[in-house]
Design an enzyme around this catalytic site. Structure first.
Site, mmCIF file in Angstrom:
data_model
loop_
_atom_site.group_PDB
_atom_site.id
_atom_site.type_symbol
_atom_site.label_atom_id
_atom_site.label_comp_id
_atom_site.label_asym_id
_atom_site.label_seq_id
_atom_site.Cartn_x
_atom_site.Cartn_y
_atom_site.Cartn_z
ATOM 1 N N HIS A 1 -7.013 -5.461 1.915
ATOM 2 C CA HIS A 1 -5.673 -4.846 2.863
ATOM 3 C C HIS A 1 -5.016 -6.236 3.962
ATOM 4 O O HIS A 1 -5.626 -6.763 5.301
ATOM 5 C CB HIS A 1 -6.437 -4.197 3.819
ATOM 6 N N ASN B 1 -13.082 -3.458 2.199
ATOM 7 C CA ASN B 1 -14.023 -2.151 2.064
ATOM 8 C C ASN B 1 -14.433 -2.553 1.006
ATOM 9 O O ASN B 1 -14.534 -2.713 0.250
ATOM 10 C CB ASN B 1 -13.242 -1.083 2.209
ATOM 11 N N ASP C 1 0.776 -1.587 0.057
ATOM 12 C CA ASP C 1 0.195 0.579 0.029
ATOM 13 C C ASP C 1 0.789 1.356 -0.011
ATOM 14 O O ASP C 1 1.763 1.460 0.548
ATOM 15 C CB ASP C 1 -0.701 -0.025 1.263
ATOM 16 N N ILE C 2 0.309 1.859 -0.694
ATOM 17 C CA ILE C 2 1.120 3.293 -0.637
ATOM 18 C C ILE C 2 1.573 4.663 0.205
ATOM 19 O O ILE C 2 1.826 4.830 0.245
ATOM 20 C CB ILE C 2 0.930 3.809 -2.345
ATOM 21 N N HIS D 1 -9.886 -5.968 -3.385
ATOM 22 C CA HIS D 1 -8.705 -5.198 -2.559
ATOM 23 C C HIS D 1 -8.825 -6.292 -1.481
ATOM 24 O O HIS D 1 -10.156 -5.636 -0.770
ATOM 25 C CB HIS D 1 -7.351 -4.495 -2.835
HETATM 26 P P1 AMP Z 1 -9.633 1.290 -0.039
HETATM 27 O O1 AMP Z 1 -10.342 2.924 1.021
HETATM 28 O O2 AMP Z 1 -10.687 0.141 0.625
HETATM 29 O O3 AMP Z 1 -10.608 0.730 -1.601
HETATM 30 O O4 AMP Z 1 -8.238 1.176 -0.182
HETATM 31 C C1 AMP Z 1 -7.638 1.990 -1.107
HETATM 32 C C2 AMP Z 1 -6.053 1.682 -0.667
HETATM 33 O O5 AMP Z 1 -5.397 1.717 -2.045
HETATM 34 C C3 AMP Z 1 -5.240 2.709 0.393
HETATM 35 O O6 AMP Z 1 -4.811 2.503 1.742
HETATM 36 C C4 AMP Z 1 -4.171 3.129 -0.647
HETATM 37 O O7 AMP Z 1 -3.035 4.177 -0.046
HETATM 38 C C5 AMP Z 1 -4.007 2.451 -1.372
HETATM 39 N N1 AMP Z 1 -3.640 2.811 -2.733
HETATM 40 C C6 AMP Z 1 -3.804 4.197 -3.286
HETATM 41 N N2 AMP Z 1 -3.164 4.366 -4.698
HETATM 42 C C7 AMP Z 1 -2.361 3.880 -4.672
HETATM 43 C C8 AMP Z 1 -0.757 2.880 -5.360
HETATM 44 N N3 AMP Z 1 -0.775 3.780 -6.551
HETATM 45 N N4 AMP Z 1 -0.027 1.872 -4.157
HETATM 46 C C9 AMP Z 1 -0.872 1.362 -4.120
HETATM 47 N N5 AMP Z 1 -1.708 1.592 -2.991
HETATM 48 C C10 AMP Z 1 -2.170 2.159 -3.622
#
Ligand code: AMP
Ligand code: ZN
Length: 121
Positions: A98, A85, A29-30, A96
């Site tokens: 986490h 989520n 995760d970024i 996805h």
């Molecule tokens: P969600 O709220 O479950 O949709 O979480 C989306 C997740 O994606 C968040 O934790 C972000 O930090 C992560 N995210 C967004 N853009 C990127 C990216 N380019 N690479 C890796 N993780 C990302």
């Protein structure tokens, strides 16, 4: 389709990939909650949990088990939270999971390249 995680799956956008096969990709995760915060996605675009066919769900969770073991072995966490989520809670509309390690003693966040090296070497 203008989907961030489809672009990551297709390597149009870079990510710190920890594992991938034909069906899934696991990357850091970024904006991690903790060291080792990992995302697991199907390479095919699905939005929510109940959009995914049974075989793919099974495979995603088998890989999640493997990734949990990898995080435990390499990062020695004290606990692990699994979050998935849907609906308004979901920021990126590509399914996805986490995996979020928990450490009793708060550790400073290490860089993503450092964590990727620990998890892949
Ligand atoms: P969600 O709220 O479950 O949709 O979480 C989306 C997740 O994606 C968040 O934790 C972000 O930090 C992560 N995210 C967004 N853009 C990127 C990216 N380019 N690479 C890796 N993780 C990302
Ligand atoms: Zn997508």
């Amino acid at each position: 389709m203008d989907c961030l995680f489809c672009k990551i799956a297709e390597q149009e956008i870079p990510a710190h990939t920890i594992f991938e096969d034909e069906v899934v990709k696991c990357f850091l995760d970024i904006n991690p909650d903790s060291n080792g915060h990992l995302l697991i996605i199907p390479k095919k675009h699905f939005v929510e949990l109940d959009d995914i066919d049974e075989n793919t769900v099974l495979h995603i969770f088998q890989i999640s088990q493997q990734m949990k073991k990898l995080l435990a072995t390499k990062l020695n966490y004290d606990g692990l939270k699994i979050v998935q989520n849907n609906g308004v809670l979901q920021e990126v509309k590509h399914f996805h999971i986490h995996l979020i390690p928990y450490y009793k003693e708060e550790k400073p966040l290490q860089s993503l390249p450092e964590i990727a090296e620990i998890l892949t070497k």
